[in-house]
Design a protein around this motif. Sequence first.
Motif, PDB file in Angstrom:
ATOM      1  N   GLY A 152      51.260  20.916  40.028  1.00  0.00           N
ATOM      2  CA  GLY A 152      49.479  21.326  41.002  1.00  0.00           C
ATOM      3  C   GLY A 152      49.480  20.037  41.677  1.00  0.00           C
ATOM      4  N   TYR A 153      50.064  19.429  42.850  1.00  0.00           N
ATOM      5  CA  TYR A 153      50.202  18.655  43.976  1.00  0.00           C
ATOM      6  C   TYR A 153      50.073  20.175  44.574  1.00  0.00           C
ATOM      7  CZ  TYR A 153      50.116  16.795  48.633  1.00  0.00           C
ATOM      8  OH  TYR A 153      49.902  16.246  49.813  1.00  0.00           O
ATOM      9  N   SER A 154      50.743  20.936  44.819  1.00  0.00           N
ATOM     10  CA  SER A 154      51.721  22.167  45.924  1.00  0.00           C
ATOM     11  C   SER A 154      50.429  23.530  46.020  1.00  0.00           C
ATOM     12  CB  SER A 154      52.883  22.612  45.858  1.00  0.00           C
ATOM     13  OG  SER A 154      53.367  23.669  46.452  1.00  0.00           O
ATOM     14  N   LEU A 155      50.421  23.393  44.516  1.00  0.00           N
ATOM     15  CA  LEU A 155      48.881  24.490  44.382  1.00  0.00           C
ATOM     16  C   LEU A 155      47.785  24.617  44.949  1.00  0.00           C
ATOM     17  CD1 LEU A 155      47.648  27.089  43.170  1.00  0.00           C
ATOM     18  CD2 LEU A 155      47.367  25.360  41.232  1.00  0.00           C
ATOM     19  N   ASN A 156      47.284  22.636  45.039  1.00  0.00           N
ATOM     20  CA  ASN A 156      46.094  22.312  45.726  1.00  0.00           C
ATOM     21  C   ASN A 156      45.797  22.795  47.052  1.00  0.00           C
ATOM     22  OD1 ASN A 156      43.345  20.820  45.276  1.00  0.00           O
ATOM     23  ND2 ASN A 156      44.617  18.939  47.237  1.00  0.00           N
ATOM     24  N   ASP A 157      47.509  22.039  47.429  1.00  0.00           N
ATOM     25  CA  ASP A 157      47.086  22.593  48.982  1.00  0.00           C
ATOM     26  C   ASP A 157      47.171  24.258  49.162  1.00  0.00           C
ATOM     27  OD1 ASP A 157      47.403  20.714  51.473  1.00  0.00           O
ATOM     28  OD2 ASP A 157      49.401  20.601  51.055  1.00  0.00           O
ATOM     29  N   THR A 158      47.561  24.262  48.859  1.00  0.00           N
ATOM     30  CA  THR A 158      48.213  25.920  49.029  1.00  0.00           C
ATOM     31  C   THR A 158      46.771  26.960  48.852  1.00  0.00           C
ATOM     32  OG1 THR A 158      50.074  26.397  48.353  1.00  0.00           O
ATOM     33  CG2 THR A 158      49.098  27.951  48.765  1.00  0.00           C
ATOM     34  N   ILE A 159      46.292  26.208  48.189  1.00  0.00           N
ATOM     35  CA  ILE A 159      44.833  26.852  47.675  1.00  0.00           C
ATOM     36  C   ILE A 159      43.587  26.450  49.286  1.00  0.00           C
ATOM     37  CG2 ILE A 159      42.350  26.567  46.295  1.00  0.00           C
ATOM     38  CD1 ILE A 159      44.519  27.241  43.757  1.00  0.00           C
ATOM     39  N   VAL A 160      44.240  25.042  49.435  1.00  0.00           N
ATOM     40  CA  VAL A 160      43.068  25.008  50.330  1.00  0.00           C
ATOM     41  C   VAL A 160      43.507  25.696  51.621  1.00  0.00           C
ATOM     42  CG1 VAL A 160      42.752  22.874  52.174  1.00  0.00           C
ATOM     43  CG2 VAL A 160      42.450  22.751  49.718  1.00  0.00           C
ATOM     44  N   VAL A 161      44.755  25.981  52.150  1.00  0.00           N
ATOM     45  CA  VAL A 161      45.102  26.418  53.210  1.00  0.00           C
ATOM     46  C   VAL A 161      44.420  27.825  53.212  1.00  0.00           C
ATOM     47  CG1 VAL A 161      46.724  27.932  54.616  1.00  0.00           C
ATOM     48  CG2 VAL A 161      47.060  24.780  53.673  1.00  0.00           C
ATOM     49  N   ALA A 162      44.268  28.708  51.866  1.00  0.00           N
ATOM     50  CA  ALA A 162      44.380  30.380  51.211  1.00  0.00           C
ATOM     51  C   ALA A 162      42.649  30.146  51.656  1.00  0.00           C
ATOM     52  CB  ALA A 162      44.943  30.446  50.060  1.00  0.00           C
ATOM     53  N   ASP A 163      41.648  29.387  51.054  1.00  0.00           N
ATOM     54  CA  ASP A 163      40.729  29.359  51.200  1.00  0.00           C
ATOM     55  C   ASP A 163      39.860  28.768  53.349  1.00  0.00           C
ATOM     56  OD1 ASP A 163      38.423  29.175  49.451  1.00  0.00           O
ATOM     57  OD2 ASP A 163      37.352  27.244  50.461  1.00  0.00           O
ATOM     58  N   ARG A 164      40.562  28.212  53.883  1.00  0.00           N
ATOM     59  CA  ARG A 164      40.559  28.693  54.906  1.00  0.00           C
ATOM     60  C   ARG A 164      40.716  30.230  55.207  1.00  0.00           C
ATOM     61  NH1 ARG A 164      38.770  24.891  58.855  1.00  0.00           N
ATOM     62  NH2 ARG A 164      37.875  23.916  56.208  1.00  0.00           N
ATOM     63  N   ILE A 165      42.329  30.969  55.196  1.00  0.00           N
ATOM     64  CA  ILE A 165      42.173  32.501  55.821  1.00  0.00           C
ATOM     65  C   ILE A 165      41.204  33.354  55.156  1.00  0.00           C
ATOM     66  CG2 ILE A 165      44.877  33.338  56.185  1.00  0.00           C
ATOM     67  CD1 ILE A 165      46.417  31.576  55.755  1.00  0.00           C
ATOM     68  N   ARG A 166      40.930  32.680  54.476  1.00  0.00           N
ATOM     69  CA  ARG A 166      39.664  33.689  53.573  1.00  0.00           C
ATOM     70  C   ARG A 166      38.778  34.220  54.708  1.00  0.00           C
ATOM     71  NH1 ARG A 166      37.966  33.935  48.000  1.00  0.00           N
ATOM     72  NH2 ARG A 166      36.784  31.929  48.660  1.00  0.00           N
ATOM     73  N   GLU A 167      38.734  32.355  54.651  1.00  0.00           N
ATOM     74  CA  GLU A 167      36.996  32.958  54.923  1.00  0.00           C
ATOM     75  C   GLU A 167      37.666  32.879  57.115  1.00  0.00           C
ATOM     76  OE1 GLU A 167      34.283  28.583  56.996  1.00  0.00           O
ATOM     77  OE2 GLU A 167      35.884  28.519  55.386  1.00  0.00           O
ATOM     78  N   ASN A 168      38.395  32.559  57.251  1.00  0.00           N
ATOM     79  CA  ASN A 168      38.245  33.173  58.563  1.00  0.00           C
ATOM     80  C   ASN A 168      38.784  34.324  58.989  1.00  0.00           C
ATOM     81  OD1 ASN A 168      38.565  30.850  60.281  1.00  0.00           O
ATOM     82  ND2 ASN A 168      40.299  29.786  59.855  1.00  0.00           N
ATOM     83  N   PHE A 169      38.882  35.168  58.145  1.00  0.00           N
ATOM     84  CA  PHE A 169      39.840  36.079  58.146  1.00  0.00           C
ATOM     85  C   PHE A 169      38.121  37.349  57.737  1.00  0.00           C
ATOM     86  CE2 PHE A 169      44.351  37.079  57.159  1.00  0.00           C
ATOM     87  CZ  PHE A 169      44.404  37.715  58.142  1.00  0.00           C
ATOM     88  N   ARG A 170      37.225  36.227  57.716  1.00  0.00           N
ATOM     89  CA  ARG A 170      35.700  37.306  57.787  1.00  0.00           C
ATOM     90  C   ARG A 170      35.130  36.681  58.790  1.00  0.00           C
ATOM     91  NH1 ARG A 170      34.590  36.136  51.321  1.00  0.00           N
ATOM     92  NH2 ARG A 170      35.821  37.782  49.618  1.00  0.00           N
ATOM     93  N   LYS A 171      34.925  35.649  59.046  1.00  0.00           N
ATOM     94  CA  LYS A 171      34.558  34.627  60.304  1.00  0.00           C
ATOM     95  C   LYS A 171      35.317  36.075  61.867  1.00  0.00           C
ATOM     96  CE  LYS A 171      34.259  31.144  61.126  1.00  0.00           C
ATOM     97  NZ  LYS A 171      34.673  29.434  61.112  1.00  0.00           N
TER      98      LYS A 171
END
Length: 307
Positions: free
Chosen positions: A195-214
Amino acid sequence: MSENEKVINFMRVRHLAGVFSLLLILGSIVSLAVNGLQFGLDFTGGTQIEVGYEKPADLNQVRSQLTSAGYEGAVVVYFGAETDVLIRLQRGFDPGLGEEILAALNRDAAQPVQLRRIEFVGPQVGEELRDDGGLGMLFALLVVMLYVAMRFQYKFSVGAVVALIHDVILVLGLFSVLRLDFDLTVLAAVLAVIGYSLNDTIVVADRIRENFRKLRTETPLEVVNISLTQTLGRTLITGLTTMLVLFALYYFGGETIHGFSIALLFGVLIGTYSSIYVSSYVLLLLDISKEDLMLPVKEGQELDDTP
């Protein structure tokens, strides 16, 4: 990011980190194959006995007394207060075992010892718990993969699951190498690490997705480095505060949760590492691109946006 902010080139050592992780995984798998896990009574079955002392007990002396009496391999820990001691033996049911243990502890003892309770955990129950725990972990990984694939994109789900498998194998490998007792509390810690690792990974993934679009001109490698730099502060603060709590649990929580604390401490450390160097590295290996994350264009939108 603004031009004044420095971007840390995390992915410069991605190949080295990949080799390092691969070696750790191979070492863990070899240890698990050769040594296995030292399962506790929750999984193997056996007898646990609680005894009470008038004054704080010396655990080393209790272990020595049990070894001299022929009870080798007994697990001896405090159970709450230092006057309560829990003894775990991988032995079958014996009605007279409690009295035998009590006699061994009272022999040449500086203070009287009282028998509080004796319980037997059958091997069939232990086998069911072990199987259910393994199935629960596999189900959790499957649900994680589906969730990430639906929320982001399938390449993100592959990166997240690879990172989670990486973390679980390394935690299990640590307990195999050090021959630490693996019981239900440790299994709960492994699930908490997921659960902890997934939470951290999703935070990073969300920022990567946002920056790919921006970000329009940066390469995928640059986008990943920018995203990791932006989330670094949050990752470090979360990891350090969590580890401070776990250190307190380890030193003040008693020996009954030492395995739980060790698994979480190591899991948080490895989970922070994997969210940076494992999941992101897998994304680059899968050739993540802006096209993978483009928002669907509605009919007529291009005409409306043209000047």
